[in-house]
Design an enzyme around this catalytic site. Sequence first.
Site, PDB file in Angstrom:
ATOM      1  N   GLU A  10      37.700  49.109  29.800  1.00 17.97           N
ATOM      2  CA  GLU A  10      37.284  47.674  30.144  1.00 17.97           C
ATOM      3  C   GLU A  10      36.411  47.047  29.036  1.00 17.97           C
ATOM      4  O   GLU A  10      36.441  45.722  28.735  1.00 17.97           O
ATOM      5  CB  GLU A  10      36.670  47.765  31.458  1.00 17.97           C
ATOM      6  CG  GLU A  10      36.065  46.339  31.955  1.00 17.97           C
ATOM      7  CD  GLU A  10      37.452  45.343  32.348  1.00 17.97           C
ATOM      8  OE1 GLU A  10      37.200  44.125  32.369  1.00 17.97           O
ATOM      9  OE2 GLU A  10      38.775  46.064  32.270  1.00 17.97           O
ATOM     10  N   HIS A 312      38.262  48.469  35.397  1.00 13.36           N
ATOM     11  CA  HIS A 312      36.787  48.566  35.711  1.00 13.36           C
ATOM     12  C   HIS A 312      36.636  49.926  36.107  1.00 13.36           C
ATOM     13  O   HIS A 312      35.959  50.869  35.752  1.00 13.36           O
ATOM     14  CB  HIS A 312      36.467  47.559  36.599  1.00 13.36           C
ATOM     15  CG  HIS A 312      35.364  46.687  35.929  1.00 13.36           C
ATOM     16  ND1 HIS A 312      34.034  47.043  35.822  1.00 13.36           N
ATOM     17  CD2 HIS A 312      35.777  45.385  35.558  1.00 13.36           C
ATOM     18  CE1 HIS A 312      33.629  45.967  35.216  1.00 13.36           C
ATOM     19  NE2 HIS A 312      34.265  45.092  34.893  1.00 13.36           N
TER      20      HIS A 312
HETATM   21  P1  ATP Z   1      31.004  41.466  30.542  1.00 13.89           P
HETATM   22  O1  ATP Z   1      30.477  40.060  30.120  1.00 13.89           O
HETATM   23  O2  ATP Z   1      30.829  42.462  29.497  1.00 13.89           O
HETATM   24  O3  ATP Z   1      32.372  41.537  31.339  1.00 13.89           O
HETATM   25  P2  ATP Z   1      29.476  42.141  32.788  1.00 13.89           P
HETATM   26  O4  ATP Z   1      27.974  42.560  32.354  1.00 13.89           O
HETATM   27  O5  ATP Z   1      29.459  40.880  33.550  1.00 13.89           O
HETATM   28  O6  ATP Z   1      29.848  41.976  31.533  1.00 13.89           O
HETATM   29  P3  ATP Z   1      31.438  44.037  33.971  1.00 13.89           P
HETATM   30  O7  ATP Z   1      31.537  45.071  33.086  1.00 13.89           O
HETATM   31  O8  ATP Z   1      32.432  42.630  33.946  1.00 13.89           O
HETATM   32  O9  ATP Z   1      30.178  43.231  33.482  1.00 13.89           O
HETATM   33  O10 ATP Z   1      30.853  44.208  35.322  1.00 13.89           O
HETATM   34  C1  ATP Z   1      31.006  43.349  36.319  1.00 13.89           C
HETATM   35  C2  ATP Z   1      30.488  44.075  37.701  1.00 13.89           C
HETATM   36  O11 ATP Z   1      30.436  43.358  38.913  1.00 13.89           O
HETATM   37  C3  ATP Z   1      31.154  45.295  38.392  1.00 13.89           C
HETATM   38  O12 ATP Z   1      30.581  46.410  38.866  1.00 13.89           O
HETATM   39  C4  ATP Z   1      32.043  44.830  39.409  1.00 13.89           C
HETATM   40  O13 ATP Z   1      32.206  45.617  40.610  1.00 13.89           O
HETATM   41  C5  ATP Z   1      31.253  43.838  39.853  1.00 13.89           C
HETATM   42  N1  ATP Z   1      32.085  42.501  40.522  1.00 13.89           N
HETATM   43  C6  ATP Z   1      32.573  41.628  40.057  1.00 13.89           C
HETATM   44  N2  ATP Z   1      33.116  40.846  40.584  1.00 13.89           N
HETATM   45  C7  ATP Z   1      32.774  41.131  41.868  1.00 13.89           C
HETATM   46  C8  ATP Z   1      32.766  40.459  43.440  1.00 13.89           C
HETATM   47  N3  ATP Z   1      33.799  39.323  43.347  1.00 13.89           N
HETATM   48  N4  ATP Z   1      32.302  41.309  44.320  1.00 13.89           N
HETATM   49  C9  ATP Z   1      31.523  42.239  44.172  1.00 13.89           C
HETATM   50  N5  ATP Z   1      31.386  42.952  42.926  1.00 13.89           N
HETATM   51  C10 ATP Z   1      31.996  42.268  41.778  1.00 13.89           C
END
Ligand code: ATP
Length: 344
Positions: A10, A312
């Site tokens: 990811e 993810h």
């Molecule tokens: P990036 O900008 O690098 O994508 P980020 O720090 O936002 O980074 P991600 O790697 O995309 O992170 O991780 C997102 C986190 O949020 C994961 O743990 C995922 O399970 C959680 N998540 C995303 N969408 C939801 C949702 N709708 N409900 C609950 N948890 C969510």
Amino acid sequence: MIRIDGSQGEGGGQIVRSSLALAAVTGQSVTLDRVRARRSKPGLMRQHLTAVQAALQVCAAHVEGAQLGSQQLVFRPGVVRAGEYTFRIGTAGSTTLVLQTILPALMTADGVSSITLEGGTHNPLAPSYEFLARAYLPLLARLGPRVTTTLHRPGFFPAGQGRITATVAPSPQLGRFELCERGALVGRKVRALIARLPRHIAQRECQTIAAATGWDESCFEIDEVADAPGPGNAVSIELQFEQVTEVFTGFGQRGVPAELVAQQTLDRARHYLAAGVPVGEHLADQLLLPLGIGAHRRTGGGVFRTLPLSSHSRTHIQILKRFLDVHIEVDETGGGVLVRIDPG
Ligand code: ATP
């Protein structure tokens, strides 16, 4: 020193947060290269930097590369200390993701912690406050740690400034976990949160879901926040089963009709309902870490049934295996996907 390639799978922020969490819990140092290499703005953004600083504080770590935009990070953890902590993101970056970073260490520490987090509480692509409080933390409690939270003020993009507090009563010995059936549906709740925007937005969201489902009026609640720092709207659908509660959250966006926000949120809830499994996509992702830590400590681990794993979750499993002495099996041959985590 464990070396993690931040561009694998990811290639996002989760690799950073989980690596820090696992480094703190296991006491192993880690070097992260190519941090968030697959994102349009690679490197540490404000929210990730706050997560690094939070992790640093809870385990008295030595860190190199903790700057905005940094694509390499070295993290040498010290001893985890329970206590009182306040973390301010300073933007609308997600508070729940910062909590996700430090919770594994504090929930297995040797004393109670109180945490205050300021920033976004309802962000797309992150756990909403409702998901955290109603879906994730009750499952965590089954392993031992009791985490109670309060939403003092919601924070939306771009104003942020929301506020959550959490009290963590830890359990160093995480217990075993099994969640293969969800049981009967025993309750439903739709909560439309609205801040500094016309109330009819929340009403239309509720009406859209009510018309599509026929759910009783008593299932719907509008929460109008008077003193929010900025405008925002989120609608959560909570499905309460005998064995698990799942929460699906949609976010109001300028130019997107309230009806569409509600419909898309309902579509995700219905997808989960139709699959018949207890654990939805994001819960699966987030359960991996506590189950992995429990298995590593040889007190816990367990099994759950879920939807086909997201990229993810697959990436997350790879990260877990680098830090923990665990055996993770993903069985896709039956109804749904069985994930089993055992001591290695
Ligand atoms: P990036 O900008 O690098 O994508 P980020 O720090 O936002 O980074 P991600 O790697 O995309 O992170 O991780 C997102 C986190 O949020 C994961 O743990 C995922 O399970 C959680 N998540 C995303 N969408 C939801 C949702 N709708 N409900 C609950 N948890 C969510």
